[in-house]
Write a protein that holds these residues in place. Structure first.
Motif, PDB file in Angstrom:
ATOM      1  N   VAL A 165       0.867  -1.173   0.000  1.00 52.48           N
ATOM      2  CA  VAL A 165       0.000   0.000   0.000  1.00 52.48           C
ATOM      3  C   VAL A 165       0.907   1.227   0.000  1.00 52.48           C
ATOM      4  O   VAL A 165       1.642   1.467   0.962  1.00 52.48           O
ATOM      5  N   MET A 166       0.876   1.987  -1.092  1.00 54.82           N
ATOM      6  CA  MET A 166       1.775   3.131  -1.264  1.00 54.82           C
ATOM      7  C   MET A 166       0.940   4.405  -1.384  1.00 54.82           C
ATOM      8  O   MET A 166       0.076   4.509  -2.264  1.00 54.82           O
ATOM      9  N   ARG A 167       1.225   5.378  -0.507  1.00 51.51           N
ATOM     10  CA  ARG A 167       0.478   6.642  -0.518  1.00 51.51           C
ATOM     11  C   ARG A 167       1.404   7.773  -0.965  1.00 51.51           C
ATOM     12  O   ARG A 167       2.456   8.003  -0.372  1.00 51.51           O
ATOM     13  N   PHE A 168       1.002   8.447  -2.033  1.00 54.26           N
ATOM     14  CA  PHE A 168       1.764   9.546  -2.630  1.00 54.26           C
ATOM     15  C   PHE A 168       1.107  10.866  -2.193  1.00 54.26           C
ATOM     16  O   PHE A 168      -0.110  11.018  -2.351  1.00 54.26           O
ATOM     17  N   THR A 169       1.902  11.817  -1.678  1.00 54.38           N
ATOM     18  CA  THR A 169       1.345  13.080  -1.189  1.00 54.38           C
ATOM     19  C   THR A 169       2.035  14.256  -1.864  1.00 54.38           C
ATOM     20  O   THR A 169       3.267  14.326  -1.905  1.00 54.38           O
ATOM     21  N   GLN A 170       1.217  15.175  -2.375  1.00 52.94           N
ATOM     22  CA  GLN A 170       1.704  16.392  -3.019  1.00 52.94           C
ATOM     23  C   GLN A 170       0.729  17.514  -2.699  1.00 52.94           C
ATOM     24  O   GLN A 170      -0.495  17.322  -2.811  1.00 52.94           O
ATOM     25  N   GLN A 171       1.250  18.649  -2.289  1.00 52.23           N
ATOM     26  CA  GLN A 171       0.419  19.813  -1.965  1.00 52.23           C
ATOM     27  C   GLN A 171      -0.708  19.459  -0.993  1.00 52.23           C
ATOM     28  O   GLN A 171      -1.843  19.938  -1.104  1.00 52.23           O
ATOM     29  N   GLY A 172      -0.407  18.581  -0.050  1.00 54.99           N
ATOM     30  CA  GLY A 172      -1.395  18.213   0.953  1.00 54.99           C
ATOM     31  C   GLY A 172      -2.450  17.231   0.483  1.00 54.99           C
ATOM     32  O   GLY A 172      -3.369  16.900   1.231  1.00 54.99           O
ATOM     33  N   THR A 228      -3.311  13.384  -0.963  1.00 54.45           N
ATOM     34  CA  THR A 228      -2.766  12.023  -0.988  1.00 54.45           C
ATOM     35  C   THR A 228      -3.583  11.125  -1.909  1.00 54.45           C
ATOM     36  O   THR A 228      -4.821  11.134  -1.856  1.00 54.45           O
ATOM     37  N   ALA A 229      -2.892  10.393  -2.764  1.00 55.75           N
ATOM     38  CA  ALA A 229      -3.525   9.356  -3.590  1.00 55.75           C
ATOM     39  C   ALA A 229      -2.814   8.037  -3.298  1.00 55.75           C
ATOM     40  O   ALA A 229      -1.640   8.019  -2.906  1.00 55.75           O
ATOM     41  N   LYS A 254      -3.595  13.553 -11.225  1.00 56.42           N
ATOM     42  CA  LYS A 254      -2.243  13.679 -11.772  1.00 56.42           C
ATOM     43  C   LYS A 254      -1.268  12.781 -11.006  1.00 56.42           C
ATOM     44  O   LYS A 254      -0.361  12.179 -11.586  1.00 56.42           O
ATOM     45  N   LEU A 255      -1.461  12.686  -9.682  1.00 50.86           N
ATOM     46  CA  LEU A 255      -0.615  11.795  -8.880  1.00 50.86           C
ATOM     47  C   LEU A 255      -0.743  10.347  -9.357  1.00 50.86           C
ATOM     48  O   LEU A 255       0.249   9.634  -9.478  1.00 50.86           O
ATOM     49  N   ILE A 256      -1.965   9.944  -9.649  1.00 53.26           N
ATOM     50  CA  ILE A 256      -2.185   8.565 -10.107  1.00 53.26           C
ATOM     51  C   ILE A 256      -1.568   8.360 -11.489  1.00 53.26           C
ATOM     52  O   ILE A 256      -0.941   7.329 -11.756  1.00 53.26           O
ATOM     53  N   ASP A 257      -1.706   9.356 -12.365  1.00 58.45           N
ATOM     54  CA  ASP A 257      -1.032   9.268 -13.665  1.00 58.45           C
ATOM     55  C   ASP A 257       0.477   9.129 -13.478  1.00 58.45           C
ATOM     56  O   ASP A 257       1.145   8.347 -14.165  1.00 58.45           O
ATOM     57  N   HIS A 258       1.008   9.887 -12.512  1.00 57.03           N
ATOM     58  CA  HIS A 258       2.448   9.852 -12.253  1.00 57.03           C
ATOM     59  C   HIS A 258       2.898   8.471 -11.771  1.00 57.03           C
ATOM     60  O   HIS A 258       3.999   8.021 -12.092  1.00 57.03           O
ATOM     61  N   MET A 259       2.038   7.787 -11.011  1.00 56.24           N
ATOM     62  CA  MET A 259       2.407   6.472 -10.480  1.00 56.24           C
ATOM     63  C   MET A 259       2.742   5.474 -11.579  1.00 56.24           C
ATOM     64  O   MET A 259       3.574   4.596 -11.398  1.00 56.24           O
ATOM     65  N   ILE A 260       2.066   5.594 -12.715  1.00 50.53           N
ATOM     66  CA  ILE A 260       2.336   4.669 -13.821  1.00 50.53           C
ATOM     67  C   ILE A 260       3.061   5.353 -14.979  1.00 50.53           C
ATOM     68  O   ILE A 260       3.161   4.821 -16.072  1.00 50.53           O
ATOM     69  N   GLY A 261       3.559   6.592 -14.700  1.00 51.37           N
ATOM     70  CA  GLY A 261       4.384   7.275 -15.691  1.00 51.37           C
ATOM     71  C   GLY A 261       3.623   7.845 -16.858  1.00 51.37           C
ATOM     72  O   GLY A 261       4.154   7.947 -17.954  1.00 51.37           O
ATOM     73  N   ALA A 262       2.367   8.250 -16.620  1.00 51.78           N
ATOM     74  CA  ALA A 262       1.554   8.779 -17.723  1.00 51.78           C
ATOM     75  C   ALA A 262       1.148  10.234 -17.503  1.00 51.78           C
ATOM     76  O   ALA A 262       0.256  10.737 -18.149  1.00 51.78           O
ATOM     77  N   ALA A 263       1.816  10.913 -16.547  1.00 53.88           N
ATOM     78  CA  ALA A 263       1.408  12.278 -16.217  1.00 53.88           C
ATOM     79  C   ALA A 263       1.832  13.258 -17.309  1.00 53.88           C
ATOM     80  O   ALA A 263       2.969  13.246 -17.782  1.00 53.88           O
TER      81      ALA A 263
END
Length: 336
Positions: free
Chosen positions: A226-233, A235-236, A273-282
């Motif tokens: 379970v990986m949580r990515f946080t940007q500008q407050g 989290t995805a 955008k965070l989710i797109d970034h997770m798979i390199g599609a942002a």
């Protein structure tokens, strides 16, 4: 010219691509809604075929396909009868724990059937809308439980139906090792810098902090991250649930969730955008996703049990020491 270290120079001739057995752990088998009560089908995971079935009351089961009686394959002509899996050959019936519960023509059941299970079955749970099986090479019971994941289990508050499946031709350990190998994020994926990584280990659990809070993750054995990515407050969450198909083939599965922000909100845009970034599609990002670059490496690399590491590498050896617990009784062959 320096001294020749023949062992080092010739080592790759004796290396294996995947020198490990199937590890112990909870593993994803399929999505729960794909298996209706009374249904059964053959599945191939953990280096063998199994019969996956659901009893009439809805309990999932997973059994070795070959009947202990005379070896008929129960996935070809077998049937779910009430709470049992029935062999097509002589109609012997087994429950989800592998006990023989009925032989229609026996006046006396074989003594062994009264002592314990005679058919290998795997413990199963239904969680996160998925079917999970516990694998242990010596058939030992589960030694830890699957965690509560609010993003997957809370009835409200979260959204996101995006998920994906990919097949990598390598063992599950090699894929998991990526989590601590942050240097490759810069050189393979094109990230702007090598993020710092901290890893802590407790029993079957590994906790990761990548980029000082940017990615915070927990691994529960080899089969769930379970990986949580946080940007500008904002989290995805990426839930990763890989399963070993064979010793040299792994099916990677991921689900992506985020807080159920209002449509059109800034927070929803950041989440997506965070989710797109997770798979390199942002959009607008230079970095490459794992699908386009990691597979090239995974599908062709060999495992070096004694890697040459430098000061900039992540905690690879600590990770490997932690992962060894999932191979009970296994001792790798000595490298020549």
């Amino acid at each position: 010219m320096g001294a020749i270290d023949l062992k080092q120079l010739l080592e790759s001739q004796t290396l294996e691509r995947c020198p490990f057995p199937i590890p112990v752990g909870w593993f994803f088998i399929d999505y729960a809604d794909t298996l209706k009560p009374g249904e059964m089908r053959n599945v191939f995971v953990f280096d063998q075929e199994w019969v996956l079935f659901r009893t009439e009351s809805g309990k999932p089961g997973m059994a070795d396909p070959y009947c202990p009686h005379l070896g008929a394959h129960m996935g070809h002509g077998g049937k779910v009868c009430g709470e049992h899996l029935r062999c097509p050959f002589h109609h012997w019936e087994y429950d989800t724990a592998g006990w023989c519960r009925h032989i229609p023509y026996a006046k006396l059941m074989p003594p062994q059937t009264k002592k314990g299970p005679i058919l290998r079955t795997l413990p199963m749970v239904e969680k996160y809308g998925m079917l999970w099986a516990w694998y242990h090479p010596q058939c030992e019971p589960p030694s830890f439980e699957l965690p509560y994941i609010p993003e997957m289990e809370d009835p409200t508050g979260y959204a996101g139906t995006r998920r994906g499946t990919w097949t990598a031709h390598t063992c599950i350990q090699e894929i998991a090792e990526n989590g601590v190998d942050t240097a490759h994020l810069k050189f393979l994926h094109g990230a702007p810098a090598i993020p710092p990584v901290e890893a802590t280990y407790e029993g079957p659990i590994m906790k990761l902090d990548i980029g000082r809070g940017y990615i915070v993750g927990t691994a529960y054995g080899p089969g769930l991250n379970v990986m949580r990515f946080t940007q500008q407050g904002v989290t995805a969450t990426m839930i990763s649930y890989s399963v070993p198909i064979t010793r040299e083939k792994t099916q990677m599965n991921m689900s992506f969730r985020h807080v159920d922000y209002p449509e059109g909100s800034k927070e929803l845009a950041i989440s997506k955008k965070l989710i797109d970034h997770m798979i390199g599609a942002a959009e607008g990002e230079e970095s490459a996703g794992f699908e386009s670059v990691d597979f090239i490496v995974w599908n062709h690399k060999k495992y070096r049990p004694n890697p040459l590491l430098c000061d900039g590498d992540g905690p690879v050896l600590q990770f490997r020491k932690w992962f060894k617990q999932f191979y009970p009784g296994f001792e790798p062959a000595a490298q020549g």
